[in-house]
Design a protein around this motif. Structure first.
Motif, short mmCIF file in Angstrom:
data_model
loop_
_atom_site.label_atom_id
_atom_site.label_comp_id
_atom_site.label_asym_id
_atom_site.label_seq_id
_atom_site.Cartn_x
_atom_site.Cartn_y
_atom_site.Cartn_z
N GLN A 68 0.91 -1.37 0.15
CA GLN A 68 -0.05 0.03 0.03
C GLN A 68 0.86 1.41 0.11
O GLN A 68 1.96 1.39 0.64
CB GLN A 68 -0.79 0.22 1.31
N SER A 69 0.21 2.18 -0.86
CA SER A 69 0.90 3.61 -0.52
C SER A 69 -0.05 4.38 -0.17
O SER A 69 -1.26 4.59 -0.45
CB SER A 69 1.50 4.26 -2.00
N VAL A 70 0.36 5.21 1.05
CA VAL A 70 -0.87 6.46 1.68
C VAL A 70 -0.10 7.55 1.49
O VAL A 70 0.83 7.92 1.72
CB VAL A 70 -1.16 5.64 2.98
N SER A 71 -0.95 8.68 1.05
CA SER A 71 -0.40 9.92 0.82
C SER A 71 -1.24 10.97 1.76
O SER A 71 -2.57 10.82 1.67
CB SER A 71 -0.41 10.35 -0.73
N GLN A 72 -0.49 11.82 2.44
CA GLN A 72 -1.33 12.91 3.36
C GLN A 72 -0.82 13.98 2.52
O GLN A 72 0.16 14.26 2.53
CB GLN A 72 -0.87 12.61 4.77
N HIS A 73 -1.87 14.84 2.43
CA HIS A 73 -1.35 15.90 1.44
C HIS A 73 -0.74 17.11 2.19
O HIS A 73 0.00 17.77 1.52
CB HIS A 73 -3.07 16.50 0.71
N ASN A 74 -0.99 17.31 3.41
CA ASN A 74 -0.51 18.61 4.05
C ASN A 74 0.35 18.01 5.00
O ASN A 74 0.24 17.25 5.79
CB ASN A 74 -1.72 19.16 4.70
N HIS A 75 1.36 18.55 5.01
CA HIS A 75 2.51 18.30 6.18
C HIS A 75 2.44 18.95 7.27
O HIS A 75 2.40 18.52 8.55
CB HIS A 75 3.93 18.70 5.51
N HIS A 76 2.14 20.20 7.40
CA HIS A 76 1.83 21.02 8.65
C HIS A 76 0.53 22.00 8.21
O HIS A 76 0.65 22.80 7.20
CB HIS A 76 3.11 21.77 8.86
N VAL A 77 -0.35 21.87 8.93
CA VAL A 77 -1.61 22.97 9.05
C VAL A 77 -1.83 23.77 10.27
O VAL A 77 -1.41 23.06 11.62
CB VAL A 77 -2.89 22.09 8.74
N ILE A 78 -1.69 25.30 9.98
CA ILE A 78 -1.78 25.87 11.22
C ILE A 78 -3.14 26.75 11.17
O ILE A 78 -3.67 27.33 10.05
CB ILE A 78 -0.80 27.02 11.06
N LEU A 79 -3.90 26.77 12.06
CA LEU A 79 -5.35 27.23 12.10
C LEU A 79 -5.78 27.80 13.33
O LEU A 79 -5.06 27.48 14.55
CB LEU A 79 -6.39 26.50 11.61
N SER A 80 -6.84 28.70 13.64
CA SER A 80 -7.32 29.41 14.69
C SER A 80 -8.22 28.55 15.37
O SER A 80 -9.06 27.47 14.67
CB SER A 80 -7.63 30.80 14.53
N GLU A 81 -8.60 28.76 16.61
CA GLU A 81 -9.81 27.81 17.32
C GLU A 81 -11.17 28.24 16.68
O GLU A 81 -11.21 29.50 16.20
CB GLU A 81 -9.67 28.22 18.82
N ALA A 82 -11.90 27.18 16.58
CA ALA A 82 -13.11 27.43 15.83
C ALA A 82 -13.20 27.23 14.54
O ALA A 82 -14.28 27.29 13.77
CB ALA A 82 -13.84 28.83 16.26
N ALA A 83 -11.91 27.10 13.83
CA ALA A 83 -11.71 27.16 12.49
C ALA A 83 -12.23 25.66 12.05
O ALA A 83 -12.11 24.76 12.99
CB ALA A 83 -10.72 27.37 11.78
N SER A 84 -12.63 25.27 10.71
CA SER A 84 -12.69 24.09 10.22
C SER A 84 -11.61 23.47 9.91
O SER A 84 -10.71 23.86 9.28
CB SER A 84 -13.84 24.11 9.34
N LEU A 85 -11.32 22.07 10.20
CA LEU A 85 -10.45 21.43 9.64
C LEU A 85 -10.64 20.35 8.56
O LEU A 85 -11.70 19.53 8.81
CB LEU A 85 -9.62 20.77 10.85
N GLU A 86 -9.84 20.01 7.61
CA GLU A 86 -9.85 18.99 6.78
C GLU A 86 -8.62 18.57 6.35
O GLU A 86 -7.92 19.13 5.87
CB GLU A 86 -10.98 19.30 5.23
N LEU A 87 -8.19 17.10 6.71
CA LEU A 87 -6.80 16.63 6.51
C LEU A 87 -7.30 15.65 5.13
O LEU A 87 -8.05 14.84 5.25
CB LEU A 87 -6.32 15.84 7.49
N GLY A 88 -6.39 15.41 4.18
CA GLY A 88 -6.85 14.53 3.05
C GLY A 88 -5.82 13.51 3.10
O GLY A 88 -4.76 13.25 3.64
N CYS A 89 -6.38 12.53 2.55
CA CYS A 89 -5.75 11.01 2.74
C CYS A 89 -6.04 10.26 1.33
O CYS A 89 -7.22 10.01 1.45
CB CYS A 89 -5.96 10.47 3.94
N ASN A 90 -5.08 9.84 0.79
CA ASN A 90 -5.32 8.91 -0.44
C ASN A 90 -4.62 7.69 -0.30
O ASN A 90 -3.24 7.99 0.24
CB ASN A 90 -5.11 9.80 -1.60
#
Lengths: 112, 112
Positions: free
Chosen positions: B2-24
């Motif tokens: 299997q090969s698993v790819s995560q699109h973002n290495h580092h995500v910075i956001l403020s409290e109450a923001a929405s989060l989405e992390l990609g995985c393929n």
């Protein structure tokens, strides 16, 4: 219920020295895994045990790495001799008839 | 393998923001999908998992993930993040073998 126990938590050694890591899985978990996690990467499987049998050791560098799980419970992973590139976190995980793995806290190895 | 790819290495956001992390992932057959989280100083913990059934799965701490078979994706979401969500997140896949393949991980930093 106690989780997966690993010791030591940290280890610093000089290159060419031997080192050993110990893992005690969750009680009743017959499947045990050793992973290596390099900095900035996800864990990579080194070896998988079903009870005392190593059923997948294809990723274990057998020239310097060895592992055992003599009584099908706790396990030891050894490196001899250690190289600079072996610096990593060594993780142990266990499961019981499920695809869900439970991880220990890991041993952070630094080879100088 | 299997090969698993995560699109973002580092995500910075403020409290109450929405989060989405990609995985393929690369495998086209039946897969089991996982998201693990590692809080600072702690061990890897299971956040949520998908084996079959409803492709939208809910995990702990308000996280959810959607399996889209046609896109080979299993993205993680949280509508409103908290400072305590600061952690490293790993996507993992197995193809009905017990071997887990992990992505490289995404570090999420939530600013208060």
């Amino acid at each position: 219920e106690a989780g997966v126990v690993q010791s030591p938590r940290y280890k610093i050694i000089e290159k060419k020295q031997p080192v050993a890591f110990w893992c005690n899985p969750i009680s009743g978990h017959n499947t045990l895994y050793w992973y290596r996690q390099n900095l900035g990467q996800g864990p990579e499987l080194l070896i998988r045990y079903e009870n005392e049998e190593a059923v997948d050791d294809s990723q274990l560098p057998k020239d310097r790495f060895s592992a055992e799980r003599l009584k099908g419970v706790d396990s030891t992973l050894k490196i001899q001799p250690a190289e600079l590139g072996d610096s990593a976190v060594y993780l142990c995980a266990s499961t019981s008839g499920s695809y869900e793995q439970y991880f220990g806290p890991g041993t952070r190895l630094t080879v100088t | 393998a299997q090969s698993v790819s995560q699109h973002n290495h580092h995500v910075i956001l403020s409290e109450a923001a929405s989060l989405e992390l990609g995985c393929n992932y690369s495998y086209g057959g039946t897969v089991n999908l996982f998201w693990y989280v590692q809080y600072p100083g702690q061990h890897l913990q299971l956040l949520l998992k998908y084996f079959s059934g409803d492709p939208l799965v809910k995990g702990i701490k308000g996280f959810e993930a959607e399996f889209i078979k046609s896109k080979f994706s299993f993205n993680l979401r949280k509508p409103s993040v908290q400072w305590s969500d600061t952690a490293e997140y790993f996507c993992a896949v197995n193809d009905n073998d017990y071997k887990l393949s992990f992505g490289a991980g995404t570090t999420v930093t939530v600013r208060a």
